[in-house]
Design a protein around this motif. Structure first.
Motif, PDB file in Angstrom:
ATOM      1  N   SER A  52       0.818  -1.215   0.000  1.00 24.45           N
ATOM      2  CA  SER A  52       0.000   0.000   0.000  1.00 24.45           C
ATOM      3  C   SER A  52       0.847   1.259   0.000  1.00 24.45           C
ATOM      4  O   SER A  52       0.549   2.227  -0.705  1.00 24.45           O
ATOM      5  N   VAL A  53       1.919   1.263   0.775  1.00 22.12           N
ATOM      6  CA  VAL A  53       2.756   2.458   0.857  1.00 22.12           C
ATOM      7  C   VAL A  53       3.470   2.711  -0.481  1.00 22.12           C
ATOM      8  O   VAL A  53       3.655   3.865  -0.875  1.00 22.12           O
ATOM      9  N   PHE A  54       3.837   1.639  -1.183  1.00 21.67           N
ATOM     10  CA  PHE A  54       4.423   1.809  -2.511  1.00 21.67           C
ATOM     11  C   PHE A  54       3.441   2.559  -3.407  1.00 21.67           C
ATOM     12  O   PHE A  54       3.801   3.537  -4.061  1.00 21.67           O
ATOM     13  N   SER A  55       2.197   2.091  -3.429  1.00 21.31           N
ATOM     14  CA  SER A  55       1.180   2.699  -4.299  1.00 21.31           C
ATOM     15  C   SER A  55       0.919   4.155  -3.947  1.00 21.31           C
ATOM     16  O   SER A  55       0.772   5.000  -4.834  1.00 21.31           O
ATOM     17  N   LEU A  56       0.874   4.464  -2.663  1.00 20.82           N
ATOM     18  CA  LEU A  56       0.645   5.834  -2.227  1.00 20.82           C
ATOM     19  C   LEU A  56       1.776   6.753  -2.710  1.00 20.82           C
ATOM     20  O   LEU A  56       1.529   7.807  -3.308  1.00 20.82           O
ATOM     21  N   PHE A  57       3.011   6.350  -2.477  1.00 20.30           N
ATOM     22  CA  PHE A  57       4.145   7.180  -2.874  1.00 20.30           C
ATOM     23  C   PHE A  57       4.333   7.201  -4.392  1.00 20.30           C
ATOM     24  O   PHE A  57       4.844   8.180  -4.936  1.00 20.30           O
ATOM     25  N   TYR A  58       3.913   6.156  -5.066  1.00 20.31           N
ATOM     26  CA  TYR A  58       3.944   6.120  -6.525  1.00 20.31           C
ATOM     27  C   TYR A  58       3.024   7.211  -7.075  1.00 20.31           C
ATOM     28  O   TYR A  58       3.400   7.978  -7.957  1.00 20.31           O
ATOM     29  N   ALA A  59       1.840   7.318  -6.517  1.00 25.84           N
ATOM     30  CA  ALA A  59       0.880   8.342  -6.951  1.00 25.84           C
ATOM     31  C   ALA A  59       1.406   9.746  -6.651  1.00 25.84           C
ATOM     32  O   ALA A  59       1.331  10.643  -7.502  1.00 25.84           O
TER      33      ALA A  59
END
Length: 154
Positions: A52-59
């Motif tokens: 989830s944290v990957f996806s958040l920072f990716y965005a």
């Protein structure tokens, strides 16, 4: 410098591979969730936060790196971003705590975001019109098949 068709073919395939690898980062922890939970003695729900944290920072990274590629150049953004992403990805392997894993996965997502906006704009800036559809199609194919690619690895 005059570019040949083989040059554009090579760049297209390279961009496809980068797209596949970069977006695979979104999915890579899904089949590893139970392993992460076991390694760090946490629930699978807690372990899933690494994804989830990957996806958040990716965005968030898209909002930062899209404009930066306008200012500093597409190619420079892609090369720098892939270098930073590679270094952080190597560091992820050595995370000794879940908090380090989560922090490094956040950094991974952030630096992974250097690729998509810069690569797509690069193709439009550099490729001849007759090669645009093919290049964008291959990059998009890399993005879309990343999840399937990861599911075949475990």
């Amino acid at each position: 410098m005059i570019q040949t068709d083989s040059h554009y073919t090579f760049i297209t395939l390279l961009l496809f591979w980068c797209a596949l690898v970069v977006v695979s980062g979104v999915y890579v922890t899904i089949p590893l969730t139970s392993d992460i939970a076991g390694e760090f003695y946490v629930t699978e729900t807690t372990a899933a936060s690494a994804g989830s944290v990957f996806s958040l920072f990716y965005a968030v990274g898209f909002l930062v790196f899209g404009p930066m590629s306008d200012k500093f150049g597409r190619k420079r953004m892609i090369v720098t971003g892939m270098g930073l992403l590679s270094a952080v990805t190597l560091a992820v392997a050595y995370a000794e705590t879940l908090m380090w894993l989560i922090a490094l996965r956040g950094a991974q997502g952030f630096f992974a975001a250097t690729f998509a906006p810069a690569a797509l704009a690069y193709v439009f800036d550099v490729f001849p019109k007759r090669r645009l559809v093919t290049a964008i199609g291959f990059i998009s194919f890399g993005f879309l098949t990343a999840g399937q690619f990861i599911s075949t690895l475990k």
